[in-house]
Scaffold this motif. Structure first.
Motif, short mmCIF file in Angstrom:
data_model
loop_
_atom_site.label_atom_id
_atom_site.label_comp_id
_atom_site.label_asym_id
_atom_site.label_seq_id
_atom_site.Cartn_x
_atom_site.Cartn_y
_atom_site.Cartn_z
N LEU A 69 0.68 -1.07 0.20
CA LEU A 69 -0.05 -0.02 -0.13
C LEU A 69 0.76 1.30 0.21
O LEU A 69 1.77 1.46 0.80
N ASP A 72 -0.16 7.29 -1.56
CA ASP A 72 -1.31 8.03 -2.50
C ASP A 72 -2.39 7.05 -2.78
O ASP A 72 -3.18 7.39 -3.54
N HIS A 73 -2.58 5.75 -1.91
CA HIS A 73 -3.72 5.08 -1.92
C HIS A 73 -3.58 3.93 -3.09
O HIS A 73 -4.52 3.28 -3.26
N THR A 74 -2.74 3.89 -3.85
CA THR A 74 -2.43 3.09 -5.10
C THR A 74 -1.71 1.87 -4.28
O THR A 74 -1.16 1.90 -3.36
N ARG A 96 -5.08 0.29 -8.73
CA ARG A 96 -6.05 1.45 -8.05
C ARG A 96 -7.16 0.94 -7.88
O ARG A 96 -7.88 0.01 -8.64
N LYS A 100 -14.62 2.02 -4.55
CA LYS A 100 -14.37 2.33 -3.27
C LYS A 100 -15.36 1.89 -2.17
O LYS A 100 -14.93 1.74 -1.03
N ASN A 103 -13.80 -1.85 -2.15
CA ASN A 103 -12.33 -2.21 -2.51
C ASN A 103 -11.92 -3.47 -3.12
O ASN A 103 -10.85 -3.76 -3.14
#
Length: 183
Positions: A69, A72-74, A96, A100, A103
């Motif tokens: 992880l 930048d949440h990628t 990515r 959301k 997930n």
């Protein structure tokens, strides 16, 4: 007029039969895991089985995927495999989240970062099934062209394997194409 009616009736019956026989698997939406905690999903996964694909055709075994992880949440992905000449191949990419709410729907790319704006460099990576301990996962694509069974360990029980295969079959995947990975 009578012959024209018969032709339309025969043609209509043929089309109805084709729709009844050929469409059910594709009409069914591929279902994903309800939710995926990406922090728990991160780490090393061993490939247990997969559908043959062009980007892994040189891999003969020892296939792993490491997920990390990023801030930048990628997710950074490092895929490794043993090649026929004994060397190790490494492919680094990113994932990515595209949905959301849970997930479970991601897209992955192994293209250079400067090409990430092009939609065609991204492929669907959906977590279809994930056990509560995050130890076995089934991943595939909504078009049913890709399928992987992954585990935190190099092997799983035959019962676990068959359960994953059965569930993928119920989702319309042609599991006769699965090949087991040598670890």
């Amino acid at each position: 007029m009578k012959h024209l009616f018969k032709r339309f009736t025969v043609a209509g019956a043929g089309i109805a039969w084709m729709l009844t026989v050929l469409l059910p698997a594709f009409a069914q939406q591929v279902e994903t895991a309800a939710s995926v905690d990406l922090t728990r999903y991160a780490g090393r996964w061993y490939e247990i089985a997969r559908f043959p694909n062009s980007f892994q055709k040189q891999c003969i075994g020892n296939i792993t995927a490491d997920y990390r992880l990023m801030l930048d949440h990628t997710i950074e992905i490092a895929n490794r495999c043993k090649m026929a000449d004994g060397s190790l191949d490494l492919a680094v990419g990113q994932a990515r989240v595209i949905d959301k709410t849970g997930n479970a729907k991601l897209q992955v790319s192994f293209a250079p970062a400067w090409l990430s704006w092009i939609p065609m460099v991204w492929g669907d990576y959906w977590v279809l099934e994930l056990d509560k301990n995050y130890s076995v996962a089934t991943v595939g694509s909504p078009d049913r062209q890709y399928l992987w069974i992954l585990s935190r360990t190099p092997t799983i029980s035959e019962a676990d394997y068959e359960s994953r295969v059965d569930n993928a079959t119920k989702q319309g995947f042609d599991t006769s194409k699965l090949i087991k990975t040598r670890q």
